[in-house]
Design an enzyme around this catalytic site. Structure first.
Site, PDB file in Angstrom:
ATOM      1  N   SER A 298      -9.748  -0.477   7.974  1.00 38.14           N
ATOM      2  CA  SER A 298      -8.860  -0.461   5.546  1.00 38.14           C
ATOM      3  C   SER A 298      -8.294  -1.189   5.447  1.00 38.14           C
ATOM      4  CB  SER A 298      -7.932   1.268   6.615  1.00 38.14           C
ATOM      5  OG  SER A 298      -8.954   1.654   6.406  1.00 38.14           O
TER       6      SER A 298
ATOM      7  N   SER B 199      -9.577   1.806   3.693  1.00 41.68           N
ATOM      8  CA  SER B 199      -8.457   3.027   2.500  1.00 41.68           C
ATOM      9  C   SER B 199      -7.696   1.776   1.410  1.00 41.68           C
ATOM     10  CB  SER B 199      -7.696   3.662   3.845  1.00 41.68           C
ATOM     11  OG  SER B 199      -6.827   2.847   3.920  1.00 41.68           O
TER      12      SER B 199
ATOM     13  N   LYS C 178       1.306  -1.024  -0.700  1.00 41.64           N
ATOM     14  CA  LYS C 178       0.064   0.232  -0.215  1.00 41.64           C
ATOM     15  C   LYS C 178       0.766   1.118   0.090  1.00 41.64           C
ATOM     16  CE  LYS C 178      -4.111   1.947   2.784  1.00 41.64           C
ATOM     17  NZ  LYS C 178      -4.681   1.880   3.921  1.00 41.64           N
TER      18      LYS C 178
END
Lengths: 95, 480
Positions: free
Chosen positions: B177, B153, B78
Site C-alpha cells: 500500500s 491503499s 494518510k
C-alpha cells in the site's frame, strides 16, 4: 460450493453484519471465487510445518506496572454517539 | 513569495539557510498547490492555520539555531494515522466525525523534529484496496492521467507527493500500500522491516503485516524519515529493540552487492512489456554500478497472494470487530436493540470491500474451516518466510518490478476483486516474510505512465536498500 445462502447468513451473523437479499447472490459468487482461488494452497505440502503466528523476534517486554492516565474518561467518551457524563449508552438490554 | 518545486529536504534546508525561502513561505506554497489541485481529491482535511502557525514557530527556532532535523519538511498523513485533536476515519463512513485522542508514535516523532503536518490524505477504506476507489471520500486521481487510479491503499499520500502538494507523506503498507501507489505515481515508497516502526496510533488492518512507511520524491528523504520514526516505543511491545542505523549517513555506502532478480519479473507474459524492458534496464544499471546481478527462482511466488489474503482478512475480521457503534463512530438510527445496533451500524458504516473481507476472514476463522484455511495459510507463511530467508543467504537484495501493469483506469477493475488482488503479486512477499522493500521510479511506459522498480532486503537491512536505490535514482536523474 463452499458458501451457500445458509453459510453466508451464518458468517454474516458471526461478523455482526447484515446481507440484504439483493446482495446475497453476488456476495456468494464473489466469496466462492476468492475461496476457490485461495484453495490453491492445498497444493503445498505443509506436513509437519509449524504455523507462523507472529513475525516480531522480540520477547515479551516488561515494565513496571504503574498507574498512568493514558485516556481520561472525558476523552474516552468524546467520540461516543450516545453517552451521559460517565457511561456509553446503548439500547436497553435487560427489561 | 514564489517557491520552486523541491525534490528533497536538503534542497529546502539549503534555501532556508540562505534565506531564499521560509517555512511560512513553503506552507503557503503547498496550501496554494492543494487548492489548485482539489480535483485530484487527495486531502480529506487541510490544517491550514495550524500549519502556518507551526511554520512560524519553526522559523523562530531556526533563527535561534534550535530547529529539528526535519525543519522545512511539510508532510501529509494518510487517514489511518492518529493525530490528537484531528479527525481520522480510515476512509470509512463508520468513523464519521471521529477525533483522535492521542498521536501515533511515528507522527509524533516527525513532529518532534519539526516536520509540519499540512493535512490528512484520502485512502482506501481501512487500507483495503489497490486503487483508492474504496473510499467514503471518493476516488483519488492520478496526476499523470486523471482518468487513472493512483494505486492504493495510500493513493492520496502518493499523489500528494507526485503533484507537489507536500514534500513527503506518511502512509501504511500491509501488502504493497505504500510501494504500489508510489510506483503508479512515479515517487519513492519505502516499506520498512516489520516491527521497525511503532504501530501505535495506526488504525489496524492486519496487525502481523501492517507497517508505516514514507512516500517521498527522493531516497534521502525516505532514509531520513525512517531514521526519525524507527525504534522502540513503550506503546508497541512488538517493536524491535535493534539499534536504529544512521540510514541517512549510510546512503553514501557503496560496496558491491549480490542482487538476484525474480525471473517472472522480466520474463512473465503477465507483466507489461514496457515494464519488463525497464526492469531489464534497471538491472543493467545495477550491474554497471558494480553489483552482481543474477536471476533467481522463487517457486512459492504463486502461493504468496492467497496466503496473504487468508491471513489479512482473518486479522481484519478480528481487528474491525471493535467498530460496533457503541463507543465511537457511526451509529445507525435504525437500531431497535443491541444486536441490531451492532449489525446495522456495521452494515451501513462499512463499504462493500471491507464487508467482503470481514466475511472472508470470518469464514476462514470459523470452526469448520479454521484448519483448512487459517492454519494452512500460517504454515505456508512459514514456508514462504523460510524460503525468503534462504534467498537472502545467497543475495543481498531481490529485484522485481513493483507492479505487473502501470496505473489502470478508474472503474476498470472495481467490479472484479480477484483481478484487483493480483495487482499486488510482487509487493506482498515483503509483508508475508516481514522484509523491508522500496519502490523507486523507473521511467515511464510508452504512454507516459510511471513505472516502479522494487528492491527487497533481508529484515533490518534497510541501509542496503536505501543506498542502492539512491544511486539508481541519481543515475536516472542525470540526463543522458
Amino acid at each position: 460450493m463452499k458458501v451457500d445462502r445458509e453459510t453466508l447468513q451464518k458468517i454474516a451473523h458471526l461478523a455482526r453484519l447484515e446481507v440484504r437479499p439483493e446482495e446475497e447472490q453476488p456476495m456468494i459468487d464473489s466469496l466462492n471465487e476468492v475461496l476457490t482461488w485461495m484453495e490453491q494452497l492445498n497444493a503445498v505440502d505443509t506436513t509437519g510445518v509449524e504455523p507462523l503466528t507472529h513475525l516480531s523476534a522480540e520477547r515479551n517486554v516488561l515494565r513496571e506496572d504503574v498507574v498512568g492516565e493514558q485516556l481520561p474518561r472525558g476523552n474516552a467518551l468524546k467520540n461516543a454517539p450516545a453517552k451521559d457524563d460517565t457511561y456509553f449508552q446503548v439500547p436497553k438490554v435487560i427489561e | 513569495m514564489s517557491v520552486k518545486t523541491y525534490d528533497s529536504l536538503s534542497q529546502i534546508q539549503n534555501d532556508l539557510a540562505v534565506g531564499a525561502v521560509t517555512c511560512r513561505g513553503l506552507v503557503e506554497h503547498y496550501l496554494r498547490r492543494i487548492e489548485e489541485n482539489r480535483h485530484l481529491n487527495v486531502f480529506v482535511a487541510v490544517y491550514a492555520e495550524e500549519a502556518l502557525r507551526r511554520a512560524d514557530e519553526v522559523d523562530a527556532r531556526r533563527q535561534e539555531g534550535k530547529a529539528g532535523r526535519l525543519a522545512g519538511m511539510v508532510i501529509g498523513i494518510k487517514d489511518v494515522l492518529s493525530y490528537t485533536g484531528h479527525g481520522v476515519q480510515a476512509g470509512s463512513r463508520i468513523l464519521d466525525g471521529f477525533t483522535a485522542q492521542f498521536t501515533a508514535t511515528a507522527v509524533q516523532r516527525v513532529i518532534d523534529e519539526d516536520a509540519i503536518v499540512i493535512g490528512r490524505q484520502n485512502c482506501d477504506e481501512f487500507a483495503m484496496g489497490s486503487s483508492n476507489e474504496n473510499s467514503a471520500f471518493g476516488p483519488v486521481r492520478n496526476a499523470a492521467d486523471t482518468d487513472r487510479v493512483p494505486g492504493g491503499s495510500s493513493g492520496g499520500s502518493a499523489v500528494a507527493v507526485q503533484a507537489g502538494l507536500c514534500l513527503a507523506s506518511l502512509g501504511s503498507d500491509t501488502g504493497g500500500s505504500v510501494r504500489q501507489p508510489a510506483a503508479f505515481c512515479g515517487v519513492v515508497g519505502l516499506k520498512p522491516t516489520y516491527a521497525r516502526v511503532s504501530r501505535w496510533g495506526l488504525i489496524a488492518y492486519a496487525s502481523s503485516f501492517d507497517c508505516i512507511g514514507p512516500i517521498t520524491r527522493s531516497v534521502e528523504d525516505a532514509a531520513l524519515l525512517l531514521e526519525v520514526m524507527a525504534g522502540p516505543d513503550e506503546f508497541d511491545s512488538t517493536v524491535s529493540r535493534n539499534e536504529v542505523p544512521a540510514y541517512h549517513a549510510l546512503l553514501k555506502e557503496n560496496r558491491p552487492l549480490r542482487i538476484g532478480y525474480l525471473r517472472e519479473g522480466v520474463e512473465s507474459e503477465g507483466v507489461d512489456a514496457d515494464i519488463r524492458q525497464k526492469t531489464r534496464e534497471a538491472l543493467d544499471a545495477l550491474q554497471a554500478l558494480g553489483h552482481t546481478v543474477e536471476p533467481v527462482d522463487f517457486p512459492l511466488l504463486q502461493h504468496v497472494l492467497p496466503t496473504y489474503y487468508i491471513l489479512t482478512t482473518a486479522e481484519a475480521s478480528s481487528n474491525l470487530s471493535r467498530f460496533d457503534g457503541v463507543r465511537y463512530g457511526y451509529r445507525s438510527p435504525n437500531a431497535t436493540d443491541l444486536e441490531s445496533l451492532y449489525k446495522k451500524s456495521r452494515t451501513e458504516g462499512f463499504g462493500d470491500e471491507v464487508r467482503r473481507r470481514i466475511l472472508l476472514g470470518t469464514f476462514a476463522l470459523s470452526a469448520s474451516y479454521y484448519d483448512a484455511y487459517y492454519t494452512k495459510a500460517q504454515q505456508v507463511r512459514r514456508l514462504i518466510k523460510d524460503a525468503t530467508d534462504a534467498l537472502f543467504a545467497g543475495y543481498d537484495l531481490i529485484a522485481t518490478p513493483v507492479t505487473p501493469t502501470t496505473a489502470f483506469r478508474i472503474g476498470e477493475k472495481a467490479s472484479d476483486p480477484l483481478q484487483m488482488y493480483l495487482a499486488d503479486i510482487f509487493t506482498v512477499q515483503a509483508n508475508v516474510a516481514g522484509c523491508p522493500a522500496i519502490s523507486v521510479p523507473n521511467g515511464t511506459d510508452r504512454t507516459g505512465l510511471p513505472i516502479g522498480f522494487q528492491l527487497m532486503a533481508a529484515p533490518f537491512r534497510e541501509a542496503d536498500l536505501l543506498s542502492v536505490a539512491g544511486r539508481l535514482r541519481q543515475r536516472q536523474e542525470v540526463p543522458a
